[in-house]
Design a protein around this motif. Structure first.
Motif, short mmCIF file in Angstrom:
data_model
loop_
_atom_site.label_atom_id
_atom_site.label_comp_id
_atom_site.label_asym_id
_atom_site.label_seq_id
_atom_site.Cartn_x
_atom_site.Cartn_y
_atom_site.Cartn_z
N THR A 158 1.91 -14.30 38.16
CA THR A 158 1.16 -15.14 37.07
C THR A 158 1.59 -14.75 35.61
OG1 THR A 158 -0.77 -13.99 36.85
CG2 THR A 158 -0.62 -15.56 38.88
N GLU B 52 -0.66 -14.35 33.55
CA GLU B 52 -1.75 -13.34 33.08
C GLU B 52 -1.30 -11.85 33.60
OE1 GLU B 52 -6.43 -12.19 34.22
OE2 GLU B 52 -5.50 -13.79 35.32
N GLN C 186 1.25 -10.93 30.94
CA GLN C 186 0.37 -10.44 29.71
C GLN C 186 -0.32 -8.96 29.79
OE1 GLN C 186 -2.13 -13.61 28.99
NE2 GLN C 186 -0.45 -14.99 28.40
N ARG C 187 -0.84 -8.91 30.90
CA ARG C 187 -1.58 -7.49 31.06
C ARG C 187 -0.59 -6.19 31.47
NH1 ARG C 187 -5.25 -8.48 36.22
NH2 ARG C 187 -5.99 -6.30 35.77
#
Length: 268
Positions: free
Chosen positions: A43, A45, A48-49
């Motif tokens: 994903t 997300e 980004q993490r």
């Protein structure tokens, strides 16, 4: 992890231990150790993490541990509209170490680094049902004798234009793999240097999911520059002569090629 550390320790004793030929007068330069981490993400997300972790926690901690240049790369998106959409995102993290000892100390240094432990909270303490990545591969390499250390490319283009090409060459047996490495050491790397391929590293894999194999990374100004270099290489008389030598026949069975661009925070 224990088996990996044992492998690296064994290589350290062989290469740098007392009585080793490399410790004698006129010895060749020490060969660096490389780690390549390959994160598989599902994903945006997760991406980004992971970017936050690498930029704000991991790379600064490696710098504090004495590892000056760390490469972070991501695959270049395909411009072919008919190509199937990728099922996952990959992130490649290349960590060059000047010795096996430095390599072996990475995890210990991170455990002792309070700044890292604070900055890496999301990554270190991620919940089992909300992981930062779906899978992580680890590849350990020993630099080739003819290219014992990292080379930083001298590129004029901006990071968004640059093309880093990671290649993995698998062989059908350990003997054929050693033969392919010898082909690199006996002239192929020299051809790359003469043709300005900006080769960043050449590594013999000592631990990884695909073996026996070698990996190397080249850098180009842009996609057109990458294509032009390979066209020149294919037509090079010295390469044509080497490729035709019977002693190097059939020493590579499978090739994987990744065209990558550097993350904005990559050191390489």
């Amino acid at each position: 992890m224990k088996s990996l550390k044992f492998t690296l320790l064994l290589f350290s004793l062989i290469l740098f231990g007392l009585g080793s030929p490399l410790r004698s007068s006129g010895a060749a330069p020490k060969r660096e150790f490389y780690q390549l981490k390959i994160y598989h993400l599902q994903t945006k997300e997760q991406e980004q993490r992971l970017d936050t972790y690498l930029q704000q926690a991991y790379l600064p901690a490696l710098h504090r541990a004495g590892i000056g240049k760390v490469g972070v790369f991501k695959p270049i998106a395909s411009t072919d509209a008919s190509a199937p959409a990728p099922t996952e995102q990959l992130v490649f993290v290349f960590i060059p170490c000047t010795s096996a000892e430095q390599y072996l100390k990475i995890d210990t240094d991170l455990e002792k680094d309070k700044q890292y432990q604070t900055a890496a909270q999301d990554y270190v303490n991620t919940a089992f049902d909300k992981p930062v990545y779906s899978r992580m591969e680890g590849v350990s390499m020993l630099a080739f004798t003819s290219m014992p250390s990292l080379h930083l490319p001298a590129l004029k283009s901006g990071p968004a234009e640059r093309v880093y090409e990671l290649r993995s060459y698998e062989s059908a047996s350990e003997k054929l793999h050693a033969n392919k490495v010898a082909q690199f050491n006996n002239g192929e790397i020299g051809i790359f240097k003469r043709l300005n391929f900006n080769t960043v590293f050449c590594g013999q894999v000592v631990s990884g999911s695909k073996m026996p194999n070698l990996m190397y990374l080249s850098a180009f100004e842009n996609k057109a520059d990458q294509e032009a270099h390979w066209k020149t290489f294919g037509a090079d008389p010295e390469w044509a002569k080497m490729k035709a030598m019977p002693e190097y026949a059939n020493n590579m069975q499978h090739m994987d090629v990744f065209l990558l661009h550097p993350a904005t925070y990559s050191d390489i």
